[in-house]
Design a protein around this motif. Sequence first.
Motif, PDB file in Angstrom:
ATOM      1  N   ASN A 210       0.812  -1.223   0.000  1.00  0.00           N
ATOM      2  CA  ASN A 210       0.000   0.000   0.000  1.00  0.00           C
ATOM      3  C   ASN A 210       0.847   1.276   0.000  1.00  0.00           C
ATOM      4  OD1 ASN A 210      -2.364   1.537   0.008  1.00  0.00           O
ATOM      5  ND2 ASN A 210      -2.468   1.583   2.243  1.00  0.00           N
ATOM      6  N   THR A 211       1.786   1.350  -0.931  1.00  0.00           N
ATOM      7  CA  THR A 211       2.607   2.548  -1.087  1.00  0.00           C
ATOM      8  C   THR A 211       2.437   3.077  -2.502  1.00  0.00           C
ATOM      9  OG1 THR A 211       4.530   1.298  -1.864  1.00  0.00           O
ATOM     10  CG2 THR A 211       4.329   1.631   0.523  1.00  0.00           C
ATOM     11  N   ALA A 212       2.925   4.290  -2.717  1.00  0.00           N
ATOM     12  CA  ALA A 212       2.853   4.875  -4.060  1.00  0.00           C
ATOM     13  C   ALA A 212       3.645   4.023  -5.054  1.00  0.00           C
ATOM     14  CB  ALA A 212       3.379   6.310  -4.040  1.00  0.00           C
ATOM     15  N   ASP A 213       4.806   3.511  -4.618  1.00  0.00           N
ATOM     16  CA  ASP A 213       5.624   2.670  -5.504  1.00  0.00           C
ATOM     17  C   ASP A 213       4.915   1.366  -5.837  1.00  0.00           C
ATOM     18  OD1 ASP A 213       7.657   4.510  -5.642  1.00  0.00           O
ATOM     19  OD2 ASP A 213       8.870   3.585  -4.061  1.00  0.00           O
ATOM     20  N   SER A 214       4.338   0.731  -4.824  1.00  0.00           N
ATOM     21  CA  SER A 214       3.647  -0.534  -5.081  1.00  0.00           C
ATOM     22  C   SER A 214       2.420  -0.305  -5.955  1.00  0.00           C
ATOM     23  CB  SER A 214       3.251  -1.217  -3.768  1.00  0.00           C
ATOM     24  OG  SER A 214       2.221  -0.518  -3.103  1.00  0.00           O
ATOM     25  N   PHE A 215       1.787   0.851  -5.805  1.00  0.00           N
ATOM     26  CA  PHE A 215       0.645   1.181  -6.655  1.00  0.00           C
ATOM     27  C   PHE A 215       1.083   1.291  -8.114  1.00  0.00           C
ATOM     28  CE2 PHE A 215      -1.938   4.362  -8.865  1.00  0.00           C
ATOM     29  CZ  PHE A 215      -3.192   3.779  -8.759  1.00  0.00           C
ATOM     30  N   ASN A 216       2.210   1.961  -8.354  1.00  0.00           N
ATOM     31  CA  ASN A 216       2.706   2.109  -9.729  1.00  0.00           C
ATOM     32  C   ASN A 216       3.085   0.760 -10.329  1.00  0.00           C
ATOM     33  OD1 ASN A 216       2.412   4.914  -9.897  1.00  0.00           O
ATOM     34  ND2 ASN A 216       4.374   5.271  -8.865  1.00  0.00           N
ATOM     35  N   ILE A 217       3.723  -0.101  -9.510  1.00  0.00           N
ATOM     36  CA  ILE A 217       4.062  -1.447  -9.979  1.00  0.00           C
ATOM     37  C   ILE A 217       2.797  -2.206 -10.342  1.00  0.00           C
ATOM     38  CG2 ILE A 217       4.981  -3.692  -9.265  1.00  0.00           C
ATOM     39  CD1 ILE A 217       7.011  -2.132  -7.520  1.00  0.00           C
ATOM     40  N   CYS A 218       1.796  -2.117  -9.487  1.00  0.00           N
ATOM     41  CA  CYS A 218       0.528  -2.811  -9.713  1.00  0.00           C
ATOM     42  C   CYS A 218      -0.132  -2.348 -11.006  1.00  0.00           C
ATOM     43  CB  CYS A 218      -0.397  -2.582  -8.525  1.00  0.00           C
ATOM     44  SG  CYS A 218      -1.984  -3.432  -8.651  1.00  0.00           S
ATOM     45  N   MET A 219      -0.149  -1.034 -11.236  1.00  0.00           N
ATOM     46  CA  MET A 219      -0.797  -0.506 -12.430  1.00  0.00           C
ATOM     47  C   MET A 219      -0.049  -0.898 -13.703  1.00  0.00           C
ATOM     48  SD  MET A 219      -3.547   0.934 -11.465  1.00  0.00           S
ATOM     49  CE  MET A 219      -3.569  -0.425 -10.292  1.00  0.00           C
ATOM     50  N   THR A 220       1.281  -0.917 -13.624  1.00  0.00           N
ATOM     51  CA  THR A 220       2.087  -1.336 -14.780  1.00  0.00           C
ATOM     52  C   THR A 220       1.807  -2.796 -15.122  1.00  0.00           C
ATOM     53  OG1 THR A 220       3.837   0.241 -14.210  1.00  0.00           O
ATOM     54  CG2 THR A 220       4.435  -1.584 -15.669  1.00  0.00           C
ATOM     55  N   LEU A 221       1.776  -3.646 -14.086  1.00  0.00           N
ATOM     56  CA  LEU A 221       1.506  -5.068 -14.311  1.00  0.00           C
ATOM     57  C   LEU A 221       0.061  -5.295 -14.748  1.00  0.00           C
ATOM     58  CD1 LEU A 221       3.422  -6.725 -11.333  1.00  0.00           C
ATOM     59  CD2 LEU A 221       4.075  -6.662 -13.744  1.00  0.00           C
ATOM     60  N   LEU A 222      -0.854  -4.440 -14.272  1.00  0.00           N
ATOM     61  CA  LEU A 222      -2.252  -4.571 -14.693  1.00  0.00           C
ATOM     62  C   LEU A 222      -2.386  -4.331 -16.188  1.00  0.00           C
ATOM     63  CD1 LEU A 222      -5.248  -4.953 -14.026  1.00  0.00           C
ATOM     64  CD2 LEU A 222      -5.367  -2.511 -13.509  1.00  0.00           C
ATOM     65  N   ASP A 223      -1.697  -3.298 -16.690  1.00  0.00           N
ATOM     66  CA  ASP A 223      -1.717  -3.038 -18.136  1.00  0.00           C
ATOM     67  C   ASP A 223      -1.187  -4.253 -18.904  1.00  0.00           C
ATOM     68  OD1 ASP A 223      -2.746  -0.498 -17.864  1.00  0.00           O
ATOM     69  OD2 ASP A 223      -0.784   0.473 -17.806  1.00  0.00           O
ATOM     70  N   GLU A 224      -0.110  -4.830 -18.401  1.00  0.00           N
ATOM     71  CA  GLU A 224       0.495  -6.002 -19.038  1.00  0.00           C
ATOM     72  C   GLU A 224      -0.454  -7.193 -19.022  1.00  0.00           C
ATOM     73  OE1 GLU A 224       3.678  -9.015 -17.274  1.00  0.00           O
ATOM     74  OE2 GLU A 224       4.626  -7.115 -17.841  1.00  0.00           O
ATOM     75  N   ALA A 225      -1.075  -7.419 -17.867  1.00  0.00           N
ATOM     76  CA  ALA A 225      -1.983  -8.560 -17.712  1.00  0.00           C
ATOM     77  C   ALA A 225      -3.237  -8.394 -18.569  1.00  0.00           C
ATOM     78  CB  ALA A 225      -2.376  -8.733 -16.252  1.00  0.00           C
ATOM     79  N   LEU A 226      -3.734  -7.173 -18.665  1.00  0.00           N
ATOM     80  CA  LEU A 226      -4.908  -6.921 -19.512  1.00  0.00           C
ATOM     81  C   LEU A 226      -4.583  -7.198 -20.971  1.00  0.00           C
ATOM     82  CD1 LEU A 226      -6.268  -3.638 -17.872  1.00  0.00           C
ATOM     83  CD2 LEU A 226      -7.444  -5.846 -17.956  1.00  0.00           C
ATOM     84  N   PHE A 227      -3.386  -6.810 -21.395  1.00  0.00           N
ATOM     85  CA  PHE A 227      -2.959  -7.058 -22.772  1.00  0.00           C
ATOM     86  C   PHE A 227      -2.889  -8.554 -23.056  1.00  0.00           C
ATOM     87  CE2 PHE A 227       0.403  -7.754 -25.941  1.00  0.00           C
ATOM     88  CZ  PHE A 227      -0.110  -7.015 -27.004  1.00  0.00           C
ATOM     89  N   LYS A 228      -2.434  -9.328 -22.054  1.00  0.00           N
ATOM     90  CA  LYS A 228      -2.320 -10.782 -22.208  1.00  0.00           C
ATOM     91  C   LYS A 228      -3.640 -11.505 -21.932  1.00  0.00           C
ATOM     92  CE  LYS A 228       2.493 -11.050 -20.616  1.00  0.00           C
ATOM     93  NZ  LYS A 228       3.361 -11.593 -19.536  1.00  0.00           N
ATOM     94  N   GLU A 229      -4.656 -10.752 -21.485  1.00  0.00           N
ATOM     95  CA  GLU A 229      -5.937 -11.330 -21.057  1.00  0.00           C
ATOM     96  C   GLU A 229      -5.705 -12.360 -19.948  1.00  0.00           C
ATOM     97  OE1 GLU A 229      -8.011 -12.796 -24.471  1.00  0.00           O
ATOM     98  OE2 GLU A 229      -8.432 -10.780 -25.227  1.00  0.00           O
ATOM     99  N   ALA A 230      -4.852 -11.979 -18.991  1.00  0.00           N
ATOM    100  CA  ALA A 230      -4.490 -12.885 -17.897  1.00  0.00           C
ATOM    101  C   ALA A 230      -4.978 -12.371 -16.549  1.00  0.00           C
ATOM    102  CB  ALA A 230      -2.970 -13.071 -17.857  1.00  0.00           C
ATOM    103  N   VAL A 231      -5.956 -11.466 -16.555  1.00  0.00           N
ATOM    104  CA  VAL A 231      -6.464 -10.908 -15.301  1.00  0.00           C
ATOM    105  C   VAL A 231      -7.693 -11.685 -14.845  1.00  0.00           C
ATOM    106  CG1 VAL A 231      -7.288  -8.852 -14.104  1.00  0.00           C
ATOM    107  CG2 VAL A 231      -5.652  -8.632 -15.974  1.00  0.00           C
ATOM    108  N   THR A 232      -7.594 -12.284 -13.685  1.00  0.00           N
ATOM    109  CA  THR A 232      -8.743 -12.965 -13.105  1.00  0.00           C
ATOM    110  C   THR A 232      -9.532 -11.981 -12.250  1.00  0.00           C
ATOM    111  OG1 THR A 232      -7.526 -13.615 -11.125  1.00  0.00           O
ATOM    112  CG2 THR A 232      -7.457 -15.135 -13.012  1.00  0.00           C
ATOM    113  N   ARG A 233     -10.733 -12.381 -11.904  1.00  0.00           N
ATOM    114  CA  ARG A 233     -11.584 -11.538 -11.068  1.00  0.00           C
ATOM    115  C   ARG A 233     -10.907 -11.253  -9.724  1.00  0.00           C
ATOM    116  NH1 ARG A 233     -15.503 -12.561  -7.251  1.00  0.00           N
ATOM    117  NH2 ARG A 233     -17.216 -11.061  -7.155  1.00  0.00           N
TER     118      ARG A 233
END
Length: 358
Positions: A210-233
Motif C-alpha cells: 500500500n505505497t505509491a511505488d507498489s501502486f505504480n508497480i501494480c498498475m504497470t503489471l495490470l496493463d500487461e496482464a490486460l494485454f495478455k488477457e491474464a487478469v482474473t476476477r
Amino acid sequence: MAAVSRRWNRMLLQTVRRSATRRVLLGFAPGCCRWAVGGKRYLLTDDVVKLQEFQQVKVAVSSRFHGKKETYFKDMEEKMKKKVLILKEELKTLLHLCETQDDMELTRSAIYRYHAENRNVCFGEFKFGPLFIRLCYELDLEQSAMELIKDQHLHGFFSDCTSFNILMNMLFIKGNYEGALEVLIEMKNQGVRFNTDTYILAFAICYKLNTADSFNICMTLLDEALFKEAVTRRAYGFAIALALKQILIHAHSGMLEGALQILEASAEKNPFSFVKKEQFSEEVLTTVKEKLEGQPALQARFREIWDKLRASGQVVTQTIDAMLCVVPQSRKLHILSFNKRQTSRRTLQPLSSSLTAE
C-alpha cells in the motif's frame, strides 16, 4: 497524485465495462473460496503448492532408505569431493531425504554442482526448482529459498513460474511483503513468464504494501496482464482495493467524486432481478464518509447512497482483507465415478479395468 486519480478512474471504467468483474469492487461471492484457518492468508490452491504430494513422496523415500540415510549423504559428499557427475535421480532422492538445516547445507551444494553440470540440458528436462522450493516451504527456510532463487550462479535453475509463485506465497503468508516483492522483481528480471497466479500474487503483495511505488508497480503489471488477457476476477479485486486505499490516503474532491459515481451506479435499481448486485465493505464506506467531512453537498449525496445500499442488502461487514485474502479452492475437477465412460466408442466393448481406473 494526479496520476493516481487518472488510473483510478480508468480502473473504475474498465470494471464497469467488464461484466465478469462487475462485482469485483470489494465484493464477495459466497462459495467460491473458503476462509483461512488460524488467520493465515493463502493465495495459491493446493494443486499448485502440492505440499502434501511432496510430503507423501518424502515419506516413501524415507521408508526406502530407512537406516541408510547417513550412508547416502556420505556417498554424496564423497562424489562431490571427487567431482563425480551427480545424476538426476540422486539429487531427487537427496531433496526428499533432507530433513534438517544441516541436511540443507549438503543439498544446496549438490544443487550448485548439478546445475553447473547440467545448465545446458534439453528443454523439457525435469525441473528441480519447484521441488527445492517445496522443501523450503516444509522446513520454513524461505531465506534459503530467496538466496538461491536470486543467485546468478543458478540462473536457469528456477526457470519456471511455479518456483517463484510458491516462494511469494510462502513470504506472503509470513507477512514478508517486501521480500515477496523482491522475488517478484527478480522473476521479472530473469524473464520468467508470468501466469494468472503470478498476477494474483503480484497485486496482493502490492495491495499489502500500500505505497505509491507498489501502486505504480501494480498498475504497470495490470496493463500487461490486460494485454495478455491474464487478469482474473480475484486479481482485479486486489488491484482495485489498492487503488481505493491510495485514493482514500490522498483523497481530494475529484477522486471522491469518482468514488461516489461508482457507488451511485451500484445503488441504482437493476431491472433484472436475477442479476446479483455488488456488495461493499462497511469498512470502506465508513472511510469514505470520514473523508467527506467539511463537504456538505457530497455528504448529502453519500448519505442517500448509503441508505439505498443498506436497503438493498449491499453493505457487508467483512473487511477488504477478509474478502480478498481467502483460501482458494483447488482447480482440480472432481469427476464422479458414474460419469466415467464404461465402453469404448470404437468397439462398443467394455473398457478394461486399467483404462477405467485411469
